[in-house]
Design a protein around this motif. Sequence first.
Motif, short mmCIF file in Angstrom:
data_model
loop_
_atom_site.label_atom_id
_atom_site.label_comp_id
_atom_site.label_asym_id
_atom_site.label_seq_id
_atom_site.Cartn_x
_atom_site.Cartn_y
_atom_site.Cartn_z
N THR A 133 -3.31 -3.49 -7.14
CA THR A 133 -4.76 -3.62 -7.46
C THR A 133 -4.74 -3.57 -9.15
O THR A 133 -5.67 -4.75 -9.53
N ALA A 134 -4.02 -3.07 -9.76
CA ALA A 134 -3.95 -3.26 -11.25
C ALA A 134 -3.43 -4.67 -11.95
O ALA A 134 -4.00 -5.29 -12.75
N ASN A 135 -2.53 -4.96 -11.07
CA ASN A 135 -1.81 -6.38 -11.41
C ASN A 135 -2.10 -7.54 -10.78
O ASN A 135 -1.77 -8.70 -11.31
N GLY A 136 -2.96 -7.30 -9.77
CA GLY A 136 -3.52 -8.74 -9.05
C GLY A 136 -2.80 -9.15 -7.88
O GLY A 136 -3.29 -10.12 -7.44
N LEU A 137 -1.65 -8.42 -7.35
CA LEU A 137 -0.78 -9.04 -6.44
C LEU A 137 -1.79 -8.65 -4.94
O LEU A 137 -2.49 -7.61 -5.04
N LYS A 138 -1.86 -9.45 -4.10
CA LYS A 138 -2.30 -9.28 -2.80
C LYS A 138 -1.13 -8.97 -1.91
O LYS A 138 -0.08 -9.41 -2.12
N MET A 139 -1.54 -7.90 -0.85
CA MET A 139 -0.34 -7.21 -0.04
C MET A 139 -0.83 -7.57 1.38
O MET A 139 -2.03 -7.25 1.89
N ASN A 140 0.26 -7.98 2.14
CA ASN A 140 0.25 -8.11 3.50
C ASN A 140 0.70 -6.70 3.90
O ASN A 140 2.12 -6.55 3.61
N VAL A 141 0.25 -5.67 4.42
CA VAL A 141 0.69 -4.63 4.92
C VAL A 141 1.05 -4.36 6.21
O VAL A 141 0.21 -4.79 6.99
N GLY A 142 2.43 -4.12 6.64
CA GLY A 142 2.65 -3.94 8.12
C GLY A 142 3.55 -2.93 8.63
O GLY A 142 3.40 -1.97 7.64
N LEU A 143 3.77 -2.80 9.76
CA LEU A 143 4.60 -1.72 10.19
C LEU A 143 6.13 -2.12 10.62
O LEU A 143 6.25 -3.06 11.49
N ALA A 144 6.95 -1.67 10.04
CA ALA A 144 8.62 -1.94 10.56
C ALA A 144 9.13 -0.55 10.61
O ALA A 144 9.04 0.58 10.01
N GLY A 145 9.85 -0.51 11.59
CA GLY A 145 10.75 0.86 11.83
C GLY A 145 9.77 1.79 12.74
O GLY A 145 10.07 2.06 13.81
N LEU A 146 8.63 2.02 12.13
CA LEU A 146 7.67 2.80 12.88
C LEU A 146 6.78 1.96 14.09
O LEU A 146 5.87 2.49 14.54
N SER A 147 7.48 0.70 14.14
CA SER A 147 6.64 -0.05 15.20
C SER A 147 7.66 -0.28 16.26
O SER A 147 7.34 -0.74 17.44
N ASP A 148 8.84 0.08 15.98
CA ASP A 148 9.75 -0.09 16.86
C ASP A 148 9.79 0.99 18.18
O ASP A 148 9.33 1.93 18.21
N GLY A 149 10.24 0.24 19.41
CA GLY A 149 9.96 1.26 20.54
C GLY A 149 8.59 0.84 21.21
O GLY A 149 8.19 1.53 22.28
N LEU A 150 7.92 -0.19 20.83
CA LEU A 150 6.58 -0.56 21.29
C LEU A 150 6.61 -1.01 22.82
O LEU A 150 5.26 -0.87 23.34
N PHE A 151 7.48 -1.46 23.25
CA PHE A 151 7.53 -1.49 24.79
C PHE A 151 8.42 -0.46 25.56
O PHE A 151 8.55 -0.54 26.69
N SER A 152 8.60 0.62 24.97
CA SER A 152 9.16 1.87 26.03
C SER A 152 8.42 2.43 26.64
O SER A 152 8.83 3.17 27.62
#
Length: 616
Positions: A271-290
């Motif tokens: 927010t301070a330096n102006g970069l935009k962020m694509n925030v996702g889930l990795a690792g914590l989305s694994d096992g989504l078909f279990s």
Amino acid sequence: MNELFNRNPFKFLIFTCTLFSYITGFSQINREVFHEDFEKASPNIQTIWSPTSYYSIDSGFSGNGLLFNSNNSITNFTSSAAISLTNLIGRTIAISASMKGENLTGGGTPGMVIQLVATPSLGGLRYCRIPLKTGTFPWEQVGRTFKIDDDIVSLSLNIGVYNATGKFWVDDLHIQVISEPMPPARDPSIAINKTHQGIYRGVNVAATSDNPANTISKSSLDELSYDWKANTIRVMIGGEKYYPDGLLLSNYDAILQEELIRMDELVSWCTANGLKMNVGLAGLSDGLFSSQAAQTRLISAWKLIAERYKMNNTVWAYDLANEPVISRQYPYNYTYPIDNSILRWPELAEVLVNAIRGIDPVKAIIIESLNYGITLDDIKPIDASIPNIIYSVHMYLPRQLTHQFGPEIPSYSYPGIIDNVYYDKAKLKELLAPLKAYQDKYRVPIYIGEFSCVRWAPNNSAFNYIRDCIEIFEEYNWDYDYYSFRTWNGWSVENSNGYYDDVFPSTKTDRELLLRSYFQQNLAQVQFSQKEKSTSICYPNPVKDEMYITTDHLDFNAGSIAIYDMLGRLKIQKTVLNNGVLKIDASTLSEGVYLYSIKNEIGKTIGKGKFIKNKF
């Protein structure tokens, strides 16, 4: 999760009904195409399976099964059954079976087989093989999915032993439809809405890692913005430390809260330096078909994330799941009888989209391809009435080139021949052609979430590959994030080309200069964006009851301001008698996204914008 639902039982009811509708709707299309349990009389079995001399009827997983017994590694003991193509073209099917092995020794390809063999209209064969193994093992269930392309003219199921010795039992062969054909093309005149001006050009960074030295720092993010001139980063909540269990972890909720605290820090820095962020889930989305429970947990996690960042303009996108299906066949548990309470990725992605849109109506949502693929053939596009949906792939093909890791000295170059195929920019375009066709057909934005080539690929291949990829992305107006920035140095554009060295040259590498040269183009977009925004400012945004629109730097003395919903219907209109700040009562507006337009006294539009109405 329970705390979240208890706070808003109405939202929980909506979520439950939505999930149930997808489960029941999904199960209705699971019609049986073929089933063989070998319980019929021998003559009836032999009518279906040929040659009949290659197998014998023996004890199976339940009741009878087929036994293939090979004493010769060059003998082909395989039998086939024809599969009707009636109502299969364009659909995706699931094939499953039970199998057992005894002293199996694979001598060639394909060894022990359970496979669908499809014949295209122009000749040749396409295979859908279930991965099998050698040795001795008890009964187990296996399965795979396969899309029946439009050009397939015949289909057969082939099982047995080929170029191998030993005993191989098969039972409970089952094929069923799990997905209907893709929808028709959308109107080609529809504009592709990327949700932002220009191109997002940036890098992947690591918020958390097993190695703290590879975790992004504030100084690196500031350098990336102010010096490199990148305009976005892709960053995952969680990371490789949570592979492969992810959603199955007993302390998942506590881990997620801990990771979000770290993410909050990155959001404040960007927010301070102006970069935009694509925030996702990795690792914590694994096992989504279990299991259904894992999918429910994933939905709950995204509701929590959306609540947290819906008001923050630094986060421009939610990336639902990094590379769905990490280290597991998709879906690894698609065996007969299929558990229809577990949604496939297209259906699960749609449930996630609806859950997020119930909280955040605007922020971009990114749906990634399956199995590291660079096509979206099996991803049904989300209803066009739901805004700001982006489709994403990771580009690492050919992996023999980009992933030259391990003890073997790298040998593949680019441009060059890999497995008898010549790879150059034209070939990369050919590989990406289905992705471009998907975009053109459905009029949706495409985002390359990751692309890279290991830096020590011979003959300056990393530079050549990255350059050609970026040139294609730029030509197609695709957003992209390089993988990666200051994590593992094999991907580093700042290190030399040396094999597993840790050398930083005295001058910038050509790979770093290449990225920087494209990031510099972000400056012109920023200037354009600032100029565009200077015409009018709406605040606060999102709006609750009252809103203000500034007109003090517009070159007019009188005019009007009109507010429209996303269907173009006029909701509010106000006369403007002079420049300044206009107060507008927005309490009558329902929740959603609105557009406003400012016109001068002769009806010319001189300012416009968009805002969100929330109840708070």
